[in-house]
Enzyme design. Structure first.
Site, PDB file in Angstrom:
ATOM      1  N   SER A  62       7.225  48.889 -19.684  1.00  0.00           N
ATOM      2  CA  SER A  62       8.190  49.774 -20.683  1.00  0.00           C
ATOM      3  C   SER A  62       7.571  49.827 -21.812  1.00  0.00           C
ATOM      4  CB  SER A  62       9.637  49.318 -20.746  1.00  0.00           C
ATOM      5  OG  SER A  62      10.147  49.633 -19.353  1.00  0.00           O
ATOM      6  N   LYS A  65       6.332  53.256 -23.124  1.00  0.00           N
ATOM      7  CA  LYS A  65       7.380  54.091 -23.521  1.00  0.00           C
ATOM      8  C   LYS A  65       7.190  54.503 -25.012  1.00  0.00           C
ATOM      9  CE  LYS A  65      10.690  53.363 -19.832  1.00  0.00           C
ATOM     10  NZ  LYS A  65      11.833  52.195 -19.644  1.00  0.00           N
ATOM     11  N   SER A 127      15.802  51.907 -22.853  1.00  0.00           N
ATOM     12  CA  SER A 127      14.462  51.811 -22.087  1.00  0.00           C
ATOM     13  C   SER A 127      14.712  52.944 -20.947  1.00  0.00           C
ATOM     14  CB  SER A 127      14.240  50.502 -21.584  1.00  0.00           C
ATOM     15  OG  SER A 127      12.718  50.513 -21.481  1.00  0.00           O
TER      16      SER A 127
END
Length: 389
Positions: A62, A65, A127
């Site tokens: 993540s 991101k 997230s």
């Protein structure tokens, strides 16, 4: 020829001397980590203070991101998207990144609409994979097309290790980026988009009646911490891109490959403490500084020429390694006239135990013409008398 400038705290006048043997690296002069990949960066200068396998592409989970967020912020500033725009939640976004996916989610409802501002918070704080995909589809039509655009933009920004296969960091063999490029990406987000940066420090966000908390272990536990992003997959382990500012100094840390959330929390605080306390960026020379003494010249209308620094020279070191740092000038001398101002005539070499040597070009500070015929004859005779030394 090599000349030593300094071995300790201040950079003094250049003194001709033999090069001292480098002291052996001391364990306390280096930071060690169990993370598989790691980097500590000074925000202001972009200097790397510590690195461990930092340039090898890795699965970022993540943490990638951040690139999704950057793409959205650039679209907002370009006027192609606004914070108030309401975007539709497609079935693909709902199934792939929603509650049914088993990954981090914002809990968007199928067929609903969400504002760009809420979606950004859903990505940054929660997230949310569903939020990432909704934004990706809005900007590029599909997640796959958006991933291609992410990769292209990353390369434009100099993040050449990056290759993105999706908007979420979902495991894929074609989805990777190095720890160093994640640190550079973090620096870009902080530097270029300050008006939105406060979102990274928000501790919680409630959407669709569901309250979720920021997973960044530094927030609230390390004074001055205000970002950025955690990551975790079974293959990649637990990772973090973190940043904090104290006393006007900001540091960025990146690490990946920890074996548990508990280990990530402990390493985040330990690494950030080291980043703030154990490392420093030292200003050695300002651009255009002329070093002393000057370089010897043969067959010139002057016997010496100034050695000029072409750029600001800063060195990032562990504070204890600084005491054994050496700065020296290397050139093939005496230099043969004529010499033109701005001509590269030597190198400045910075060395410290446990660090790779860094070197910088040195340039002639002025023109040195060639002696006339009689002067050259006299110089040649003098050279012969001295035995050609």
């Amino acid at each position: 020829m090599r000349a030593l400038i300094s071995t300790f705290a201040s950079i003094a006048a250049l003194v001709l001397a033999p090069v001292l043997a480098a002291a052996p690296a001391q364990a306390q002069d280096r930071y060690e980590t169990e993370a598989s990949h790691a980097v500590i960066m000074d925000y202001d200068t972009g200097q790397v203070l510590f690195a461990k396998d930092a340039e090898t592409p890795m699965a970022p989970s993540s943490m990638s991101k951040m690139m999704t967020v950057l793409m959205v912020l650039e679209a907002i500033e370009a006027g192609t998207l606004s914070m108030d725009d309401e975007l539709p939640v497609s079935e693909y976004a709902w199934r792939t990144g929603g509650a049914a996916s088993g990954s981090s989610t914002m809990f968007l409802e199928l067929g609903s609409r969400a504002s760009v501002e809420d979606l950004l918070r859903g990505v940054i704080i929660q997230s949310g994979g569903d939020a990432c995909i909704v934004l990706a589809e809005a900007l590029s039509g599909s997640e796959a097309a958006f991933a291609d655009a992410m990769t292209a933009r990353a390369h434009e920004l100099g993040l050449t290790s990056a290759n993105f296969a999706n908007a979420t960091g979902w495991p894929d063999p074609d989805h990777y980026i190095s720890a160093l490029d994640l640190a550079r990406l973090a620096r870009i987000l902080i530097r270029d988009h300050p008006q939105y940066y406060g979102m990274w420090a928000e501790r919680e966000f409630t959407y669709n009646g569901i309250r979720q908390y920021n997973r960044n272990p530094l927030l609230g536990n390390f004074a001055g911490a205000d970002g950025l992003k955690t990551g975790h997959t079974e293959a990649a382990g637990y990772g973090l891109v973190g940043t904090a500012e104290r006393n006007g100094e900001r540091r960025i840390i990146v690490f990946n490959g920890m074996t548990s959330n508990r280990d990530r929390t402990a390493e985040a605080e330990r690494m950030m403490r080291a980043a703030m306390s154990d490392f420093a960026v030292y200003d050695l020379f300002a651009a255009d500084t002329v070093l002393d003494p000057r370089a010897a010249v043969f067959m010139g209308d002057a016997d010496t020429v100034g050695l000029q620094v072409g750029e600001d020279i800063q060195v990032a070191l562990h504070r204890r390694a600084r005491r054994n740092m050496t700065v020296s000038v290397v050139y093939e001398g005496p230099l043969m006239a004529p010499i033109e101002a701005g001509q590269e005539i030597g190198r400045l070499v910075v060395e410290a135990p446990g660090y790779e040597a860094e070197d910088y070009p040195l340039y002639a500070s002025e023109n040195v013409g060639r002696k006339g015929m009689m002067g050259r004859i006299g110089a040649a005779l003098a050279h012969m008398i001295r035995g050609g030394s």
